[in-house]
Scaffold this active site. Structure first.
Site: not given
Length: 417
Positions: A12, A140, A263, A234
């Site tokens: 990014y 996202y 995560k 998600d």
């Protein structure tokens, strides 16, 4: 080209003109130690992963023991105890009959597998044309092809890829009677071509940390069920205590058909993800036809080291008061961030579980904001028009107080004339 970035291509980041990255040499608790000796209080737990803080001794000991026995073995045709145990424990923790665990190695791939499961389910049933996904604006889900295709198509970071991505169906989250009716109508209109519905429960994370109540999630589940569509949740960001419950879906009292985790799954130590399906989804692949199998298999899926870390992380959720800690963090975030809502140039301040968000009226100078935060001894990564905090659930009151003071000073500096 700067020497420090001669070979590394950073995430990014526009590499031309990027500021030199800070070199981390050690971590402990909620802190990152830099090469120059400075210590930064980490306000985002390394992209929300280090829920128990860094270098927790129980996870470290599990990794050392597993590394000595078997760091890795392929999962095709073989199995091993760390994966078997982890799958059984996840199935026991998750609601309903989410009993069938497919391991991968990243959140994006967990989403890819969920989408693939949904599409192939209809193929296996002999129903043609069900290849599109209904997703939500401002969402996202990751950076791989299928995951990108269900991210926000207009404002998200992947909007440049529009012509490359599979065309999906997008709706607004159903926050009132009008938007719920619009979602119902879209599901009816596209039902013949939809394979599933996907949503981030309670918080749309990297799309802007936008929050919605459990009633919104329950409405999505109800409408998906009405139209006979599998619901994919998600929970890559929200899972493992971040919203104040172990899984966000618990707050809406729903059981998705497919759920994605990553995560914090390993406590922020190694890459691991899981796509977990209900029994009826799994049975859609149970066949005498070899072609009906789920043809997916990441090389490092169910890596024993990662599974050992994840089992150790689950031990800590069992033994230590992580959910109470998340709620206490939320209370301190709400109290500490509330004054910022009164500042000119601030659109919103919001807190859910151990997530705190400051939203600016317009995007600030992010580079200057980041410099100020580091200068005040904190590591926070604002993006777009928001600055958010997702600290380790074990962060101490002093470190959290320092974090809030740093954020307050930096936000005031950013909006001052």
């Amino acid at each position: 080209m700067p020497a420090h970035d001669t070979h590394l291509w950073r995430p990014y980041t526009q590499m031309k003109g990027a500021a030199p990255p800070l070199e981390a040499v050690r971590t402990h608790g909620s802190r990152i130690v830099l090469a120059d000796g400075r210590e930064l209080v980490d306000g985002i737990a390394s992209w929300w992963t280090a829920v128990h803080g860094y270098n927790h001794p129980h996870i470290r000991e599990a990794l050392v023991a597993q590394a000595g026995a078997m760091p890795h073995v392929m999962f095709g045709g073989l199995t091993h105890a760390p994966a078997e145990r982890l799958a059984a424990r996840l199935a026991a923790l998750l609601p309903g009959d989410l009993d069938h665990v497919f391991f991968t190695d990243s959140g994006s791939v967990a989403v890819e597998v969920a989408l693939k499961m949904a599409v192939q389910l209809w193929i296996n049933r002999g129903v043609p044309g069900r290849t599109r996904i209904l997703a939500f604006r401002e969402g996202y889900h990751g950076d791989t092809l299928g995951a990108m295709s269900v991210c926000d198509p207009d404002e998200g970071m992947h909007r440049r890829f529009g012509a490359y991505l599979p065309g999906q169906v997008f709706c607004d989250l159903p926050r009132d009677a009008g938007t719920e009716a619009a979602l119902d109508a879209a599901l009816a209109r596209h039902r013949h071509e939809l394979a599933a519905v996907i949503v981030e429960p309670l918080v749309q994370g990297a799309g802007g940390m936008r929050m919605h109540p459990p009633e919104t999630l329950a409405a999505i589940a109800r409408l998906a069920r009405r139209h006979g569509l599998p619901l994919i949740l998600d929970e890559i960001f929200t899972g493992f205590g971040r919203t104040g419950t172990l899984f966000a879906c618990e707050q809406a009292g729903i059981v998705p058909d497919i759920l994605c985790l990553s995560k914090a799954l390993t406590g922020g130590t190694l890459a691991l993800a899981a796509t977990v399906a209900r029994t009826d989804i799994f049975q859609g692949f149970w066949s005498d036809d070899p072609a009906a199998a789920l043809m997916h298999g990441p090389t490092f899926m169910a890596n024993p080291l990662a599974c050992a870390a994840a089992n150790a992380s689950l031990d800590l959720f069992e033994r230590e008061p992580r959910l109470a800690q998340a709620r206490a963090i939320g209370e301190q975030l709400a109290e500490g961030m509330a004054p910022l809502a009164r500042l000119p140039g601030i659109r919103d301040v919001r807190v859910l579980g151990a997530i705190g968000v400051v939203q600016f009226e317009s995007p600030p100078d992010l580079a200057e904001l980041k410099r100020g935060l580091v200068a005040r001894g904190t590591w926070v990564r604002p993006f777009g028009d928001i600055l958010y905090l997702t600290p380790a659930l074990t962060i101490g009151q002093d470190d959290l107080g320092h974090l809030l003071a740093s954020v307050g000073a930096s936000v005031r500096e950013a909006v001052s004339p």
